[in-house]
Structures are given as structure tokens and as C-alpha cells.
Design a protein around this motif. Structure first.
Motif, PDB file in Angstrom:
ATOM      1  N   LEU A 129       0.854  -1.197   0.000  1.00  0.00           N
ATOM      2  CA  LEU A 129       0.000   0.000   0.000  1.00  0.00           C
ATOM      3  C   LEU A 129       0.886   1.243   0.000  1.00  0.00           C
ATOM      4  O   LEU A 129       1.911   1.272   0.685  1.00  0.00           O
ATOM      5  CB  LEU A 129      -0.882   0.035   1.252  1.00  0.00           C
ATOM      6  N   ASN A 130       0.461   2.255  -0.755  1.00  0.00           N
ATOM      7  CA  ASN A 130       1.166   3.547  -0.707  1.00  0.00           C
ATOM      8  C   ASN A 130       0.776   4.272   0.563  1.00  0.00           C
ATOM      9  O   ASN A 130      -0.352   4.128   1.039  1.00  0.00           O
ATOM     10  CB  ASN A 130       0.736   4.445  -1.880  1.00  0.00           C
ATOM     11  N   GLU A 131       1.717   5.108   1.039  1.00  0.00           N
ATOM     12  CA  GLU A 131       1.447   5.923   2.240  1.00  0.00           C
ATOM     13  C   GLU A 131       0.139   6.705   2.091  1.00  0.00           C
ATOM     14  O   GLU A 131      -0.679   6.767   2.997  1.00  0.00           O
ATOM     15  CB  GLU A 131       2.592   6.903   2.479  1.00  0.00           C
ATOM     16  N   ASP A 132      -0.068   7.286   0.874  1.00  0.00           N
ATOM     17  CA  ASP A 132      -1.245   8.145   0.687  1.00  0.00           C
ATOM     18  C   ASP A 132      -2.566   7.362   0.583  1.00  0.00           C
ATOM     19  O   ASP A 132      -3.635   7.935   0.569  1.00  0.00           O
ATOM     20  CB  ASP A 132      -1.071   9.077  -0.527  1.00  0.00           C
ATOM     21  N   GLU A 133      -2.482   6.025   0.507  1.00  0.00           N
ATOM     22  CA  GLU A 133      -3.711   5.208   0.473  1.00  0.00           C
ATOM     23  C   GLU A 133      -4.143   4.807   1.883  1.00  0.00           C
ATOM     24  O   GLU A 133      -5.279   4.367   2.091  1.00  0.00           O
ATOM     25  CB  GLU A 133      -3.458   3.885  -0.257  1.00  0.00           C
ATOM     26  N   LEU A 134      -3.218   4.928   2.830  1.00  0.00           N
ATOM     27  CA  LEU A 134      -3.468   4.345   4.154  1.00  0.00           C
ATOM     28  C   LEU A 134      -4.705   4.918   4.831  1.00  0.00           C
ATOM     29  O   LEU A 134      -5.487   4.184   5.437  1.00  0.00           O
ATOM     30  CB  LEU A 134      -2.256   4.565   5.066  1.00  0.00           C
ATOM     31  N   GLU A 135      -4.885   6.235   4.684  1.00  0.00           N
ATOM     32  CA  GLU A 135      -6.020   6.891   5.329  1.00  0.00           C
ATOM     33  C   GLU A 135      -7.340   6.309   4.803  1.00  0.00           C
ATOM     34  O   GLU A 135      -8.263   5.994   5.562  1.00  0.00           O
ATOM     35  CB  GLU A 135      -5.932   8.412   5.072  1.00  0.00           C
ATOM     36  N   ALA A 136      -7.412   6.131   3.464  1.00  0.00           N
ATOM     37  CA  ALA A 136      -8.625   5.585   2.841  1.00  0.00           C
ATOM     38  C   ALA A 136      -8.890   4.162   3.344  1.00  0.00           C
ATOM     39  O   ALA A 136     -10.020   3.795   3.664  1.00  0.00           O
ATOM     40  CB  ALA A 136      -8.460   5.593   1.327  1.00  0.00           C
ATOM     41  N   TRP A 137      -7.843   3.362   3.453  1.00  0.00           N
ATOM     42  CA  TRP A 137      -7.995   1.997   3.968  1.00  0.00           C
ATOM     43  C   TRP A 137      -8.483   2.013   5.409  1.00  0.00           C
ATOM     44  O   TRP A 137      -9.383   1.251   5.781  1.00  0.00           O
ATOM     45  CB  TRP A 137      -6.672   1.230   3.892  1.00  0.00           C
ATOM     46  N   ARG A 138      -7.862   2.899   6.215  1.00  0.00           N
ATOM     47  CA  ARG A 138      -8.253   2.975   7.635  1.00  0.00           C
ATOM     48  C   ARG A 138      -9.731   3.321   7.758  1.00  0.00           C
ATOM     49  O   ARG A 138     -10.450   2.752   8.568  1.00  0.00           O
ATOM     50  CB  ARG A 138      -7.415   4.044   8.350  1.00  0.00           C
ATOM     51  N   TYR A 139     -10.174   4.246   6.900  1.00  0.00           N
ATOM     52  CA  TYR A 139     -11.578   4.651   6.937  1.00  0.00           C
ATOM     53  C   TYR A 139     -12.479   3.460   6.569  1.00  0.00           C
ATOM     54  O   TYR A 139     -13.446   3.159   7.265  1.00  0.00           O
ATOM     55  CB  TYR A 139     -11.823   5.828   5.976  1.00  0.00           C
ATOM     56  N   LEU A 140     -12.133   2.781   5.468  1.00  0.00           N
ATOM     57  CA  LEU A 140     -12.959   1.649   5.006  1.00  0.00           C
ATOM     58  C   LEU A 140     -13.096   0.570   6.081  1.00  0.00           C
ATOM     59  O   LEU A 140     -14.158   0.000   6.292  1.00  0.00           O
ATOM     60  CB  LEU A 140     -12.336   1.013   3.759  1.00  0.00           C
ATOM     61  N   LYS A 141     -11.994   0.307   6.761  1.00  0.00           N
ATOM     62  CA  LYS A 141     -11.982  -0.788   7.740  1.00  0.00           C
ATOM     63  C   LYS A 141     -12.521  -0.360   9.104  1.00  0.00           C
ATOM     64  O   LYS A 141     -12.815  -1.204   9.949  1.00  0.00           O
ATOM     65  CB  LYS A 141     -10.541  -1.304   7.939  1.00  0.00           C
ATOM     66  N   GLY A 142     -12.632   0.940   9.314  1.00  0.00           N
ATOM     67  CA  GLY A 142     -12.997   1.450  10.640  1.00  0.00           C
ATOM     68  C   GLY A 142     -14.492   1.406  10.933  1.00  0.00           C
ATOM     69  O   GLY A 142     -15.311   1.128  10.057  1.00  0.00           O
ATOM     70  N   ALA A 143     -14.836   1.697  12.203  1.00  0.00           N
ATOM     71  CA  ALA A 143     -16.250   1.772  12.606  1.00  0.00           C
ATOM     72  C   ALA A 143     -16.850   3.058  12.049  1.00  0.00           C
ATOM     73  O   ALA A 143     -16.161   4.079  11.943  1.00  0.00           O
ATOM     74  CB  ALA A 143     -16.329   1.760  14.129  1.00  0.00           C
ATOM     75  N   LYS A 144     -18.132   2.998  11.665  1.00  0.00           N
ATOM     76  CA  LYS A 144     -18.795   4.184  11.094  1.00  0.00           C
ATOM     77  C   LYS A 144     -20.196   4.329  11.643  1.00  0.00           C
ATOM     78  O   LYS A 144     -20.843   3.349  11.986  1.00  0.00           O
ATOM     79  CB  LYS A 144     -18.917   4.059   9.571  1.00  0.00           C
ATOM     80  N   SER A 145     -20.628   5.565  11.654  1.00  0.00           N
ATOM     81  CA  SER A 145     -22.010   5.866  12.022  1.00  0.00           C
ATOM     82  C   SER A 145     -22.395   7.076  11.169  1.00  0.00           C
ATOM     83  O   SER A 145     -21.972   8.198  11.439  1.00  0.00           O
ATOM     84  CB  SER A 145     -22.030   6.179  13.522  1.00  0.00           C
ATOM     85  N   ILE A 146     -23.165   6.830  10.098  1.00  0.00           N
ATOM     86  CA  ILE A 146     -23.399   7.885   9.102  1.00  0.00           C
ATOM     87  C   ILE A 146     -24.899   8.134   8.934  1.00  0.00           C
ATOM     88  O   ILE A 146     -25.654   7.194   8.624  1.00  0.00           O
ATOM     89  CB  ILE A 146     -22.822   7.466   7.728  1.00  0.00           C
ATOM     90  N   PRO A 147     -25.331   9.386   9.118  1.00  0.00           N
ATOM     91  CA  PRO A 147     -26.757   9.666   8.881  1.00  0.00           C
ATOM     92  C   PRO A 147     -27.076   9.542   7.394  1.00  0.00           C
ATOM     93  O   PRO A 147     -26.313  10.026   6.563  1.00  0.00           O
ATOM     94  CB  PRO A 147     -26.936  11.118   9.349  1.00  0.00           C
ATOM     95  N   ARG A 148     -28.179   8.859   7.045  1.00  0.00           N
ATOM     96  CA  ARG A 148     -28.555   8.684   5.636  1.00  0.00           C
ATOM     97  C   ARG A 148     -30.054   8.877   5.466  1.00  0.00           C
ATOM     98  O   ARG A 148     -30.810   8.788   6.431  1.00  0.00           O
ATOM     99  CB  ARG A 148     -28.205   7.270   5.154  1.00  0.00           C
ATOM    100  N   VAL A 149     -30.458   9.097   4.220  1.00  0.00           N
ATOM    101  CA  VAL A 149     -31.894   9.215   3.916  1.00  0.00           C
ATOM    102  C   VAL A 149     -32.237   8.147   2.879  1.00  0.00           C
ATOM    103  O   VAL A 149     -31.565   8.032   1.859  1.00  0.00           O
ATOM    104  CB  VAL A 149     -32.232  10.621   3.370  1.00  0.00           C
ATOM    105  N   SER A 150     -33.277   7.346   3.155  1.00  0.00           N
ATOM    106  CA  SER A 150     -33.658   6.273   2.227  1.00  0.00           C
ATOM    107  C   SER A 150     -34.383   6.857   1.020  1.00  0.00           C
ATOM    108  O   SER A 150     -34.750   8.030   1.018  1.00  0.00           O
ATOM    109  CB  SER A 150     -34.565   5.265   2.932  1.00  0.00           C
ATOM    110  N   LYS A 151     -34.632   6.009  -0.003  1.00  0.00           N
ATOM    111  CA  LYS A 151     -35.317   6.443  -1.220  1.00  0.00           C
ATOM    112  C   LYS A 151     -36.689   7.023  -0.900  1.00  0.00           C
ATOM    113  O   LYS A 151     -37.191   7.895  -1.596  1.00  0.00           O
ATOM    114  CB  LYS A 151     -35.488   5.247  -2.170  1.00  0.00           C
ATOM    115  N   THR A 152     -37.312   6.484   0.157  1.00  0.00           N
ATOM    116  CA  THR A 152     -38.670   6.946   0.499  1.00  0.00           C
ATOM    117  C   THR A 152     -38.633   8.179   1.421  1.00  0.00           C
ATOM    118  O   THR A 152     -39.666   8.605   1.932  1.00  0.00           O
ATOM    119  CB  THR A 152     -39.446   5.813   1.194  1.00  0.00           C
ATOM    120  N   GLY A 153     -37.431   8.712   1.668  1.00  0.00           N
ATOM    121  CA  GLY A 153     -37.320   9.929   2.462  1.00  0.00           C
ATOM    122  C   GLY A 153     -37.160   9.695   3.961  1.00  0.00           C
ATOM    123  O   GLY A 153     -37.130  10.627   4.754  1.00  0.00           O
ATOM    124  N   HIS A 154     -37.035   8.445   4.352  1.00  0.00           N
ATOM    125  CA  HIS A 154     -36.907   8.107   5.777  1.00  0.00           C
ATOM    126  C   HIS A 154     -35.435   8.272   6.230  1.00  0.00           C
ATOM    127  O   HIS A 154     -34.518   7.767   5.571  1.00  0.00           O
ATOM    128  CB  HIS A 154     -37.403   6.663   5.929  1.00  0.00           C
TER     129      HIS A 154
END
Ligand code: SAM
Length: 395
Positions: A271-296
Motif C-alpha cells: 500500500l502507498n502511504e497516501d492510500e493508508l487513510e482511505a484503507w483505515r476509513y474503510l476498515k474502521g467503525a462508522k455511524s453515518i446519517p442517511r436518507v432512504s429512497k422513500t425519504g426516511h
């Protein structure tokens, strides 16, 4: 009885590799990647086994079943699809168009091989989510109607000494004309004396999950429309009756990802040094607010996964997306250089127990893809051994 075999949805030939180690002869195989000009898996198969006259690169829907050579065993790993059926106009039954399992049934009706072995994702036991177990019961019923007894087991390869946590369902079918069928029917302890039990012993039966015992209705459409059940990892169907329990495998010392790593790995896998952040994000825990197709509005959450992957454990399940920068792709800390890298195509082959460079000649992306589709060869090698012993007792 001879050990002739046909392999459908053959991919790069995992079943064939495992079975031929036990004296089976492949008399016909089929592999076709729909809507692709380049047939990579087919080419890889021919490259390794060399016999283009045995291998067909035709869409299974177009194969003339009458032209398939006689054989005693059929093996296949078809995709998990919707297996519901309805009454057709001609009073017969009709499955959904394009569902490949019905092609297998068409072939088996014509050729009536004494034995069958199928591999599929373990989700098959639970699908569809709104009518759990329906697809599997429809499948069992249609094979039962062709005269087959059935045994199944969900096997996690890592639990039987292979370097990958890959959980797959295996369904073994044996025709009522075989000696094995008669022996199995007469057997009191079917769970400890069946096809899987010798090579994949059971430690115990879980008392936490209740035994499932179901009489399968004569009319498959009633099963398709109304049946549901929480099927377990082990079971059998004999004379229209389905029995299922949850079994627990014996404890073993696992073979690990660290055990199968290559040495002196090419720089391009690091892995390149500059890719590491993206990998860390992908593998890390997430909690993201989203809106479904029906607006929920809702919050999407996922937990962290090991980054890098643990070298003292078996690999996680390899997916067809292993080539891409993806949360589920493996990243290891190379023990020689102490730097992070992806696994190599050869390591992907080793994780599935294929010989090194089995997929050589394909692009790296396709090498990972084919391995994500393939099975753990050592598992089917053991099953080939069990079936070889069974066939030795047939006439
Ligand atoms: C799960 S993979 C089987 C992999 C195989 N067991 C192995 O060891 O590589 C299913 C295979 O079915 C093939 N397939 C999909 N649709 C097909 C069709 N209509 N006719 C023939 N093969 C098809 C896919 O290209 C894929 O290689």
C-alpha cells in the motif's frame, strides 16, 4: 460402479481438482460467464486440465441434456437465486425464468446420476428473508421427487483445518436405486453415520436450537407458497421427511493466514502511504446519517474490522471483489518487511487450497475474482474420498 463425474458451473475447476485426487474421471464439464466476451474461468480450466473436448463453454440453458455423456456423479456450485415455483398452464410446475437450479434438475431428470453434490452459500438455508427456508425446501422437494435422498451440512472450512473462514452449504444427493440409500434409510444414527460424518466429524448436537422435523407436502407449490422453517446447519431428507439439527464441530488448532504467506513479495502489492487513510476509513467503525429512497432518515452503522488482518487466525471469507480497495479485501503486515500490503494472487489461491499459480495467465483482477467464486479444494477432496468409499460398495 465407475467414478465418472460431470461438473457444472465449473469456474476454475475446484470440484474437479478435489475429486480427481480420489480417482474420479471428469467426462464432461460446463462453464459460461454470461454477457462476457472473454471467458476467463473457462480458459483457466482448459489451461490446467488441457482437455477442451470434455469442457463446454455454452450457456447451461442451451445445453442439450441428451448429449451429455453418462456419469455416476454430478457436482455443481450454482448461484443462490429465487427458487419459488408456481403451477404452470399445463398442470406442471414452473420455476422463475433464468434460475439455474432448474437447469440442473432438467439434466438430472434425463441422466439420473446415482450421486449428486452441490455447494452454495449458507444463506440459501435462510432465504428468502420473508419466508425463511422456502428456497431450500423447494430445492430438496424437487430432488426428492426425482428419487434422491439428501444430506446437508454447512461447513466452515476454518473449523476443519483450512486457512479461511468460508462457510458454505454442501448438499449430497443419493438415488434410491443405490445401496447407500438403503443403508442410510436403515441407519439409526443418521447424523453420525452419513456422508459428511466420517470426514467432518461432529463434536455434539446443540441443545440450544430446537430440532426441526417436517413432512414435506406432496404438492411442491404448497411448499413454495406456505412453508417456512429455521433450518439448521445439519440435516437430511428421506422419503419426504426433513430433519434438521444444529451440530457443533470438534475444536482444532487452526491453519492461519500467516501460515500461507509468500516470501519476497513484489512491491506492487504494497500500500502507498497516501492510500493508508482511505484503507483505515474503510476498515474502521462508522455511524453515518442517511436518507432512504422513500425519504426516511436513518443512521448507517458498521463496526471496525481488523486492520491489518490477523496473521495468527484463518483468513476471512474471500469475495470476488478481493482485487479492489474494499472493506472486505485482506491487508496484511508483511512479516519480512513489516509493511502493509494486499494479499497476492498466489496467496488467494493458497487460501482456497489451489496449487500455486493455478490462475496464472489471467489479469490479477480476474485471478482474485475467480478465487472469490471458487471453493476450498481440500473440503471437496475430503468429500471425494467419502464418495469414493461409498461407490466402492456399489455394484
Ligand atoms: C460459484 S461459481 C463456481 C466456482 C467453481 N466451483 C470453482 O471452483 O471455481 C459459479 C460459476 O457459474 C458460472 N455461470 C453463471 N451462469 C452460468 C450459465 N448460464 N451457464 C453456465 N455457467 C454459468 C459462473 O461464470 C461461475 O464461474
Amino acid at each position: 460402479m465407475n467414478k465418472t463425474l460431470i461438473e457444472l458451473f465449473a469456474g476454475v475447476g475446484g470440484f474437479r481438482l478435489g475429486f480427481e485426487k480420489n480417482g474420479f474421471e471428469t467426462v464432461w464439464a460446463n462453464q459460461f460467464e454470461p454477457s462476457k466476451k472473454k471467458q476467463d474461468a473457462y480458459e483457466c480450466y482448459i489451461h490446467n486440465f488441457g482437455d477442451s473436448e470434455v469442457h463446454s463453454n455454452e450457456d447451461i440453458n442451451k445445453v442439450d441434456e441428451k448429449k451429455i455423456p453418462d456419469h455416476n456423479v454430478i457436482v455443481y456450485g450454482s448461484p443462490c437465486q429465487d427458487y419459488s415455483v408456481a403451477h404452470s398452464n399445463a398442470k406442471g410446475i414452473e420455476g422463475k425464468k433464468g434460475v439455474l437450479f432448474w437447469e440442473v434438475v432438467r439434466l438430472m431428470k434425463e441422466k439420473k446420476p446415482p450421486f449428486m453434490l452441490m455447494e452454495n452459500v449458507d444463506r440459501l438455508l435462510k432465504s428468502p428473508s420473508k419466508q425463511r427456508g422456502r428456497d431450500f425446501m423447494v430445492m430438496c422437494k424437487s430432488l426428492n421427487d426425482l428419487g434422491y435422498g439428501l444430506e446437508w451440512r454447512v461447513i466452515n472450512a476454518a473449523e476443519y483445518g483450512f486457512p479461511q473462514k468460508r462457510k458454505r452449504i454442501f448438499l449430497f444427493g443419493f438415488h434410491e436405486s443405490t445401496n447407500y440409500y438403503k443403508e442410510f434409510v436403515a441407519q439409526d444414527d443418521k447424523l453420525n453415520n452419513g456422508f459428511f460424518s466420517k470426514e467432518f466429524p461432529i463434536e455434539s448436537i446443540s441443545s440450544k436450537k430446537s430440532v426441526v422435523d417436517i413432512e414435506l407436502e406432496d404438492d411442491i407449490v404448497v411448499i413454495s407458497d406456505t412453508y417456512q422453517a429455521n433450518l439448521h446447519n445439519t440435516g437430511y431428507v428421506i422419503e419426504g421427511r426433513l430433519h434438521s439439527v444444529e451440530t457443533i464441530p470438534p475444536k482444532i488448532n487452526p491453519v492461519t493466514l500467516g501460515d500461507i504467506l509468500e516470501k519476497d513479495v513484489d512491491e506492487k502489492y504494497y500500500l502507498n502511504e497516501d492510500e493508508l487513510e482511505a484503507w483505515r476509513y474503510l476498515k474502521g467503525a462508522k455511524s453515518i446519517p442517511r436518507v432512504s429512497k422513500t425519504g426516511h432518515s436513518y443512521t448507517f452503522t458498521e463496526g471496525a474490522i481488523a486492520f491489518p488482518d490477523h496473521l495468527d487466525r484463518p483468513a476471512r471469507t474471500m469475495l470476488t471483489s478481493e482485487a479492489s480497495k474494499n472493506r472486505s479485501s485482506h491487508v496484511v503486515r508483511d512479516p519480512q518487511t513489516n509493511r502493509l500490503r494486499k494479499i497476492t494472487p498466489v496467496e488467494a489461491e493458497r487460501i482456497n487450497g489451489f496449487p500455486d499459480n493455478w490462475t496464472e495467465g489471467l489479469s490479477d483482477r480476474m485471478r482474485y475474482f475467480c478465487m472469490g467464486n471458487a471453493l476450498v479444494v481440500g473440503l471437496v477432496e475430503k468429500m471425494g474420498k467419502a464418495l469414493s468409499d461409498i461407490i466402492d460398495k456399489e455394484v
